[in-house]
Design an enzyme around this catalytic site. Structure first.
Site, mmCIF file in Angstrom:
data_model
loop_
_atom_site.group_PDB
_atom_site.id
_atom_site.type_symbol
_atom_site.label_atom_id
_atom_site.label_comp_id
_atom_site.label_asym_id
_atom_site.label_seq_id
_atom_site.Cartn_x
_atom_site.Cartn_y
_atom_site.Cartn_z
ATOM 1 N N ASN A 151 38.237 -35.013 42.344
ATOM 2 C CA ASN A 151 39.068 -35.921 43.172
ATOM 3 C C ASN A 151 38.838 -35.607 44.716
ATOM 4 O OD1 ASN A 151 40.684 -33.376 44.177
ATOM 5 N ND2 ASN A 151 41.107 -33.274 41.936
ATOM 6 N N ASP A 160 43.538 -32.833 35.927
ATOM 7 C CA ASP A 160 44.617 -32.740 34.444
ATOM 8 C C ASP A 160 43.872 -32.817 33.109
ATOM 9 O OD1 ASP A 160 47.075 -32.334 36.046
ATOM 10 O OD2 ASP A 160 47.186 -34.532 36.484
#
Length: 401
Positions: free
Chosen positions: A209, A278
């Protein structure tokens, strides 16, 4: 607040050196013990005997003129200091410090000290705004040096603008406040996570990310300045470690899980600001996957929830989470606060301009389990870190938000 504080005052070349004499006097009156280091150029403006009379301490002007043969002078002074102040700080001295140049007593001692360093620039308005000076100031800021901004007004060169050394009284007041702040988290152990994680597909590809780690590093820097013993667990980032901070580098979410859990019990305050993946690819390949016709699907599996596990294991620790959202910040924040057994949470609206990943600024909503809600407008990440840590100090050490 400055009583018996051991301060090294570095005086570099510039007309503002005359103000450093008044500053020495004010610091001594406030109870500090002041040792002065002068550059060769500073001595063209004020004589060393002036500072000797005002400080009643030896004055240092030459690296090789040892006043005590049993000691290495610049190391002894560097170790002696509780606080290091450069006032005035010329463009030349700032450039030396930012680039690791040690060619006189002042620059050599600065590189050797572990004391907090405060820089009070003073120079011509155009020099102060020059790209090279701005670059050097930015580098020093990233390393954790503190600045006493120059004032605006009539300068000795005849120009009117920013570049005038701050008044001695104001500098002393600031140092008194900083002296108090440096004890806010003294004796507390703080664990902070920062940056992204990389979840590998094959040797040349991974999921990640845009997190830069800047918020976590700002928190580590400010916690250290407040006197805490700081451990920083960082994902893959390109940032310099703040002074006096222990850094542990990790790559994957599982790496971070293991590092955090192994250090959890030994810390009083835990701030999880890392943007941990996640999900990760269920299967990783040892060889590079070759391109083939058609689409390709990657099966993903859940990573272990670090914050949830910390909340489950919490005993006396003060636990703070961060969350990046694009909508319904308070709804998601309150839910996460309760569900993960947090003491506080910082909600960042990453859809807002100037906020979130890779930016130098953030605007947030800060929520606590006691029901406190604070709207924090756009500010630098260091300013935000300071406000968060002052609230933590209020809860664990009697500080003020």
């Amino acid at each position: 607040m400055l009583t018996n504080k051991k301060i090294v005052l570095g005086v570099s070349g510039g007309i503002a050196a005359y103000k450093a004499a008044a500053l020495t006097s004010k610091l001594v009156q406030a109870g500090a013990v002041v040792k002065v280091i002068m550059t060769e150029n500073a001595q063209n403006f004020v004589a060393p005997t002036t500072f000797q009379a005002l400080s009643r301490q030896p004055i240092y002007t030459n690296t090789f003129k040892e006043q005590n043969p049993s000691q290495i002078q610049h190391i002894d002074v560097a170790d002696w200091a509780d606080l290091f102040l450069i006032a005035p700080a010329s463009a030349n001295t700032i450039g030396k410090l930012a680039n690791g140049i040690a060619d006189d007593m002042l620059s050599t001692t600065l590189l050797a000290t572990e004391a907090p360093v405060y820089i009070a620039p003073a120079m011509n308005v155009h020099m102060y705004s020059h790209p090279s000076v701005m670059k050097n100031l930015k580098q020093l800021d990233e390393w954790g040096f503190k600045f006493i901004e120059p004032g605006e007004g009539y300068l000795a060169c005849g120009y009117v603008g920013k570049g005038r050394l701050e008044n001695p009284e104001t500098i002393v007041e600031l140092l008194q406040k900083e002296s108090n702040r440096s004890a806010v988290l003294k004796g507390k152990r703080v664990l902070i996570t920062a940056g992204p994680t990389h979840e590998k597909i094959d040797p040349v590809r991974y999921f990640t990310n845009p997190s830069s780690g800047k918020m976590g590093f700002a928190l580590a820097r400010q916690a250290s300045l407040m006197g805490a013993d700081v451990t920083l667990i960082a994902g893959p980032v390109q940032l310099d470690t703040p002074q006096h901070v222990k850094r542990i580098d990790v790559t994957t979410a599982e790496d971070m899980y293991e590092a955090v859990l192994s250090n959890y019990e030994n810390n009083d305050i835990i701030i999880k600001s890392a943007a941990v993946a996640d999900y990760r690819p269920k299967y990783q390949f040892d060889q590079k996957m070759k391109k083939s016709p058609g689409d390709y699907s990657v099966e993903m599996e859940r990573t272990r929830d670090i914050l949830q596990e910390l909340g489950n294991r919490k005993t006396s620790q003060y636990l703070i989470g961060f969350a990046a959202e694009t909508n319904d910040l308070e709804h998601y924040g309150e839910d996460k606060l309760r569900r993960k057994n947090l003491d506080a949470i910082v909600m960042n609206n990453v859809a807002k301009e100037g906020t979130g990943f890779a930016h130098d600024t953030n605007s947030s909503i800060y929520l606590t389990k006691e029901g406190k809600r604070v709207e924090l407008p756009l500010m630098t990440k260091d300013e935000l870190a300071e406000k968060i840590l002052l609230d933590v100090a209020h809860n664990v050490s009697g500080g003020v938000f």
